[in-house]
Design a protein around this motif. Structure first.
Motif, PDB file in Angstrom:
ATOM      1  N   ALA A 168       4.929  37.063 -19.992  1.00 41.18           N
ATOM      2  CA  ALA A 168       4.587  36.217 -21.138  1.00 41.18           C
ATOM      3  C   ALA A 168       4.867  36.947 -22.449  1.00 41.18           C
ATOM      4  O   ALA A 168       5.476  36.380 -23.371  1.00 41.18           O
ATOM      5  CB  ALA A 168       3.115  35.809 -21.047  1.00 41.18           C
ATOM      6  N   LEU A 169       4.446  38.217 -22.513  1.00 45.16           N
ATOM      7  CA  LEU A 169       4.656  38.975 -23.745  1.00 45.16           C
ATOM      8  C   LEU A 169       6.134  39.238 -23.989  1.00 45.16           C
ATOM      9  O   LEU A 169       6.603  39.238 -25.132  1.00 45.16           O
ATOM     10  CB  LEU A 169       3.903  40.304 -23.674  1.00 45.16           C
ATOM     11  N   SER A 170       6.877  39.480 -22.912  1.00 47.07           N
ATOM     12  CA  SER A 170       8.310  39.725 -23.037  1.00 47.07           C
ATOM     13  C   SER A 170       8.994  38.513 -23.650  1.00 47.07           C
ATOM     14  O   SER A 170       9.850  38.628 -24.532  1.00 47.07           O
ATOM     15  CB  SER A 170       8.887  40.049 -21.663  1.00 47.07           C
ATOM     16  N   ALA A 171       8.604  37.322 -23.189  1.00 45.69           N
ATOM     17  CA  ALA A 171       9.205  36.106 -23.733  1.00 45.69           C
ATOM     18  C   ALA A 171       8.766  35.891 -25.179  1.00 45.69           C
ATOM     19  O   ALA A 171       9.564  35.532 -26.033  1.00 45.69           O
ATOM     20  CB  ALA A 171       8.803  34.915 -22.865  1.00 45.69           C
ATOM     21  N   GLN A 172       7.496  36.157 -25.439  1.00 48.90           N
ATOM     22  CA  GLN A 172       6.958  35.912 -26.770  1.00 48.90           C
ATOM     23  C   GLN A 172       7.579  36.851 -27.801  1.00 48.90           C
ATOM     24  O   GLN A 172       7.955  36.431 -28.892  1.00 48.90           O
ATOM     25  CB  GLN A 172       5.437  36.085 -26.727  1.00 48.90           C
ATOM     26  N   LEU A 173       7.679  38.127 -27.445  1.00 48.88           N
ATOM     27  CA  LEU A 173       8.149  39.122 -28.411  1.00 48.88           C
ATOM     28  C   LEU A 173       9.645  39.384 -28.298  1.00 48.88           C
ATOM     29  O   LEU A 173      10.220  40.087 -29.123  1.00 48.88           O
ATOM     30  CB  LEU A 173       7.392  40.442 -28.208  1.00 48.88           C
ATOM     31  N   GLY A 174      10.275  38.862 -27.247  1.00 45.37           N
ATOM     32  CA  GLY A 174      11.702  39.088 -27.072  1.00 45.37           C
ATOM     33  C   GLY A 174      12.044  40.521 -26.736  1.00 45.37           C
ATOM     34  O   GLY A 174      13.132  40.996 -27.026  1.00 45.37           O
ATOM     35  N   ILE A 175      11.109  41.243 -26.117  1.00 40.58           N
ATOM     36  CA  ILE A 175      11.369  42.657 -25.820  1.00 40.58           C
ATOM     37  C   ILE A 175      11.501  42.859 -24.323  1.00 40.58           C
ATOM     38  O   ILE A 175      11.148  41.995 -23.528  1.00 40.58           O
ATOM     39  CB  ILE A 175      10.233  43.561 -26.354  1.00 40.58           C
ATOM     40  N   GLU A 176      12.035  44.015 -23.972  1.00 34.34           N
ATOM     41  CA  GLU A 176      12.278  44.353 -22.571  1.00 34.34           C
ATOM     42  C   GLU A 176      11.011  44.977 -21.988  1.00 34.34           C
ATOM     43  O   GLU A 176      10.541  46.010 -22.463  1.00 34.34           O
ATOM     44  CB  GLU A 176      13.449  45.341 -22.513  1.00 34.34           C
TER      45      GLU A 176
END
Lengths: 484, 494
Positions: free
Chosen positions: B305-313
């Motif tokens: 979820a956080l990866s999608a939200q923040l666009g980070i790996e």
């Protein structure tokens, strides 16, 4: 299993609706993209990585050390006895018949059925760095990174001619249709970047660089073709025609791409061919590369000191130096696997002038790459491999040396590999690797390389035509001793 | 004569198995005889088997008596074992008499009693040889608590109180070592050499050779002397066959004796020298309880979820643990302090964190305090300055830190001295001077430990040289060197 798998047909059905959505939101996304174009590297970041290929492995099998790899492929076969593996006994035998006990019944390339004479090395060697690693004085810059590299003297391969030997070094097999190691890595782990290909190949120009290297060396084989290596031009623009024609702006381009994706989506729904998925992904990637590639290739942001470190005379001139610098910029931008080919190591004749020449072209950039990665902290998780597809004979061939598969030297650096270590050894004439527990077959190199990424080479498999395939086939032993 | 008697006494552990086997076999036969398929099984050889059993029991008891009188044994375990052993022998003889008189009613209960006695006697005998809690120490904790096994035996190493101001030198540091290595043989239950080491007073009282230590005199203290003898030496303690003291433990004991062997006093009051303080700190660290790991599946769901939200790996680092590697680098200046606050929700499971080239600043680094498991941190080319580095102090497991291209100076490096595991630092293109880096490197390197390992390596190399075989053939074969192993085989795979 990752929830995004191009080999999974159900995915394609789900993906269709996503693309429909994309198509309908074309204007909105186009506008978004336009806004990001001011800093082109932000473009990739604007897209959530949700749809990006994250690799078939949900997690590494054990603790990874490497995130990226740069393979400096010295195509043609550097001479190990002249560069990394000095043999005083060979020098003593110089010009005398090569002992038959070594060569009897063995496969030779062009020296088959000729009188074999030993050829000593005319070059001097030095002990370098705190480790005292022995490196030829032909490589004065490599000598300065002696404590950062692990020299493997016990490499051996199975293929004695260039093309099959490259194939063996890349794919662990000479059979066409096997994926290269870069494709395997991309398939297994995906790439961090979504605005640049994850597997990029650069081929440097220069005097003596005359032998062709076939594009099949970076083929994805039976893996979906989106995992194949993408060759960039090393001279001029890395990718041609990334700019839009006059009168076409980026938002128009976006609409075109989305429309093509929509049409391709119809075709895919009918045929369920994973290669259409590749095609769609490539259009999307190409669109992003319209922004990312010019930024990547713009070396004007590199200070003169860095250009001097690599020995870049004219940025983008297609030299090995320029490519090494580009390789660093690529891995900084999230590319997983960069492969630099430098040809011109195939010294059947005129060994002395030609070896000097190619060393002069490659020594400084390769060493500079390691130093530059190190000062940026990138060497901690970047694996650098320097080496050819095979070595050269300790026997002379006219004024040169022939192809040799029983022993050759490579070096590796970074990603937790022990610098200053000399791994493996050869017999007193440099003819054959010694079975001392440190021998390194190409399969072992592949297994070790995958291990630096935390991948168990026996568990990265792909089922094709009813059989499970892997990079190391049924072989491969990780050289655990070179870590730490 | 004395020695000969002791020789026979030492046969006790061998002979003692005979009555155990014979009497248990008899009980088994009697039980089987109650089953209608083997009606006469028990009675058939009853007298003969009993006679053997009784004779063996008497012999074992006699040899045991010889051993106890002449060997170095004392303590409650011995007392119980001796009593039960003699009772068993008596029981066996009584059984023989009962059988001779055909008192059928008494026979069965008496046999049951004798079997019970021999079981108990055997248990205490075993406890004398192997240690009091040999049988129970590997049981699950729940069972141990039910059986009333004392906690020190369960844990193996007792955990130190984490605060040097409250940790007692003797009770919390020295005594746990002795309890683990010495008290099994020199305790209340078993006191070999009449020596007990289960209390400070008992140690001062000493055994048959006198006091164990002279406060302040390391070289003159019997305990230390015996511990420093070669492993093969007869008087070496703990003996060769028993678990040995580690170098660190020995150093702690030497320090304690040398500082007057105090009974009362805290670690802080004793003001240990740096090398001892290091060992103490390590032991306190080891005693620190590991926090329970977060649930991996939940962590990965949150990470996605956080990866999608923040666009980070965000990727998992391990197949079975929740640890993550996180890279925000490709987000560049779109990732800043605000995004770091969001990411901090995953803080405790992040092992690698790449914030290089992002907009993270000193203010944001406060979020890192939750990331107690962090191993690698990249802050290169960010706006981080010396002021921000103080926030890294809680990162007790940080091994690698990248500060390349920041405004950090020598002053900032001082804050990094608080990071015990830090081993690699990248400070290219910063204000850090070689002298500042050198000072930090010196602070972070345990030269004493390196020296000790180098000594170990040197000792091993001497052993290798002592093992190698070389033949000198002089001028007979001047070019031939005979040696084993041959040079090619020396380098074996690690």
């Amino acid at each position: 299993m990752s929830d995004f798998d191009p080999t999974n047909l159900r995915h394609h059905q789900r993906a269709w609706s996503r693309r429909t959505f994309l198509g309908k939101s074309a204007q909105a996304i186009g506008a978004l993209a336009l806004g990001s174009l001011l800093d082109s590297r932000l473009l990739g970041a604007a897209a959530a990585p949700a749809g990006r290929w994250q690799g078939i492995l949900p997690s590494p099998h054990f603790l990874p050390r490497a995130k990226r790899i740069i393979h400096l492929c010295m195509a043609g076969g550097p001479s190990h006895v002249d560069l990394f593996d000095p043999k005083p006994e060979l020098n003593r035998l110089d010009g005398k018949p090569f002992p038959e006990s070594f060569t009897k019944g063995q496969q030779l390339a062009q020296l088959q059925n000729t009188v074999l004479l030993a050829r000593g090395s005319p070059y001097t060697f030095s002990r370098c760095g705190l480790s005292g690693q022995i490196i030829s004085d032909l490589l004065p810059h490599t000598q300065t990174i002696a404590d950062d590299i692990c020299i493997v003297r016990s490499m051996h391969t199975e293929q004695i001619n260039h093309d099959p030997a490259h194939a063996f070094m890349n794919a662990g097999s000479i059979i066409k249709g096997r994926p290269s190691m870069g494709s395997w890595l991309l398939y297994g782990l995906g790439s961090e970047a979504d605005n640049l290909p994850g597997y990029i190949v650069l081929m440097s120009n220069g005097p003596g660089a005359d032998q062709p290297v076939s594009a099949r060396q970076w083929s994805a084989g039976f893996l979906p073709s989106r995992f194949q290596g993408v060759q960039f031009y090393s001279k001029g623009a890395p990718v041609h025609y990334v700019g839009n024609p006059d009168g076409v702006c980026q938002s128009t381009q976006r609409q075109v791409i989305d429309e093509i994706a929509r049409l391709n989506g119809f075709q895919e729904e009918e045929s369920l061919d994973p290669e259409i998925q590749t095609r769609i992904a490539q259009y999307e990637l190409a669109f992003k590369m319209q922004a990312s590639v010019p930024e990547l290739a713009d070396l004007s942001s590199e200070p003169q000191s860095i250009l001097d470190l690599y020995g870049v005379k004219q940025p983008g001139d297609g030299s090995f130096a320029s490519n090494c610098l580009l390789a660093r910029r690529l891995i900084e931008r999230g590319t997983r696997f960069v492969q630099l080919y430098h040809r011109g190591w195939d010294h059947h004749g005129d060994l002395d002038p030609r070896l000097r020449q190619v060393c002069k072209l490659t020594d400084q950039p390769a060493a500079a790459l390691v130093k530059d990665l190190k000062q940026r902290g990138l060497l901690e998780d970047t694996l650098v491999i320097w080496g050819g597809e095979f070595g050269r004979t300790p026997m002379g061939q006219g004024s040169g040396r022939d192809h040799h598969i029983n022993a050759f030297s490579i070096w590796m650096a970074g990603a937790g590999i022990r610098g200053g270590l000399t791994w493996g050894s050869t017999d007193e004439l440099g003819y054959r690797f010694l079975k001392d527990g440190q021998e390194m077959h190409v399969h072992d190199l592949h297994a070790t390389m995958l291990a630096t990424f935390g991948i168990d080479h026996t568990r990265l498999v792909h089922r094709y035509q009813g059989r499970d395939f892997r990079l190391t086939d049924v072989h491969g032993k990780v050289a655990t001793g070179i870590f730490g | 004569m004395e020695n000969l008697l002791l020789f026979f006494g030492r046969l006790h552990p061998l002979v003692v198995h005979l009555p155990i086997g014979i009497l248990l076999l008899l009980a088994l036969l009697e039980l089987a005889g109650r089953w209608s398929r083997f009606p006469r099984l028990g009675e058939a050889q009853r007298t003969a088997v009993l006679a053997c059993g009784a004779a063996a029991a008497v012999m074992a008891a006699g040899l045991g008596w010889l051993l106890a009188e002449r060997g170095d044994f004392s303590g409650t375990l011995l007392d119980r074992h001796r009593l039960l052993g003699f009772l068993t022998a008596g029981g066996a003889i009584a059984l023989l008499v009962v059988q001779g008189l055909r008192w059928q009613r008494v026979y069965a209960p008496l046999l049951a009693l004798t079997v019970g006695l021999i079981t108990a006697a055997g248990h205490y005998g075993g406890a004398m040889v192997h240690g009091e809690h040999y049988l129970t120490e590997l049981l699950p904790g729940k069972w141990q608590r039910a059986l009333g096994v004392p906690p020190s035996a369960m844990a193996g190493v007792r955990e130190l109180p984490l605060d040097p101001a409250t940790a007692q030198v003797f009770a919390d540091v020295v005594h746990p070592i002795l309890e683990q290595r010495c008290v099994a043989c020199h305790g209340e239950a078993k006191s070999q050499g009449d020596l007990r080491m289960d209390s400070w007073e008992a140690m001062l009282l000493g055994g048959k050779h006198g006091a164990l230590f002279k406060p302040g005199d390391v070289a003159g203290s019997r305990m230390i002397q015996r511990m420093l003898l070669p492993l093969d030496h007869e008087e070496r303690m703990p003996p060769k066959t028993k678990p040995q003291l580690s170098d660190e433990e020995l150093m702690l004991l030497e320090w304690w004796v040398g500082s007057g062997a105090p009974r009362i006093g805290t670690v802080a009051q004793a003001a240990p020298p740096p090398e001892v303080a290091d060992i103490l700190a390590e032991r306190m660290d080891a005693g620190r309880e590991e926090a329970p790991r977060p649930d991996r599946a939940a962590v990965l769901a949150q990470a996605a979820a956080l990866s999608a939200q923040l666009g980070i790996e965000i990727r998992p680092l391990s197949v079975d643990a929740p640890w993550l590697m996180v890279s925000a680098r490709l987000q560049l200046k779109q990732f800043g302090d605000a995004q770091l606050v969001t990411l901090a929700a995953l803080g405790p499971v992040i092992h690698w964190l790449d914030l290089g080239e992002t907009a993270v600043s000193d203010a944001g680094l406060a979020q890192l305090s939750t990331m107690s498991e962090l191993r690698r941190l990249q802050l290169d080319r960010t706006a981080v300055t010396d002021a921000g580095l103080a926030a890294l102090a809680p990162l007790a497991r940080l091994e690698s830190l990248n500060l390349f291209g920041t405004a950090v100076t020598d002053g900032g490096l001082v804050a990094l001295e608080a990071l015990p595991r830090l081993r690699r630092l990248h400070v290219w293109q910063t204000q850090v001077t070689p002298a500042g880096a050198q000072a930090l490197a010196k602070e972070q390197t345990d030269a004493r430990r390196i020296r000790r390992w180098e000594e170990e390596i040197a000792a091993r190399e001497r052993m290798i040289r002592a093992e190698q075989f070389e033949v000198t053939m002089g001028e007979t074969f001047p070019a031939v060197k005979v040696a084993f192993p041959p040079p090619g085989e020396e380098k074996a795979a690690p």
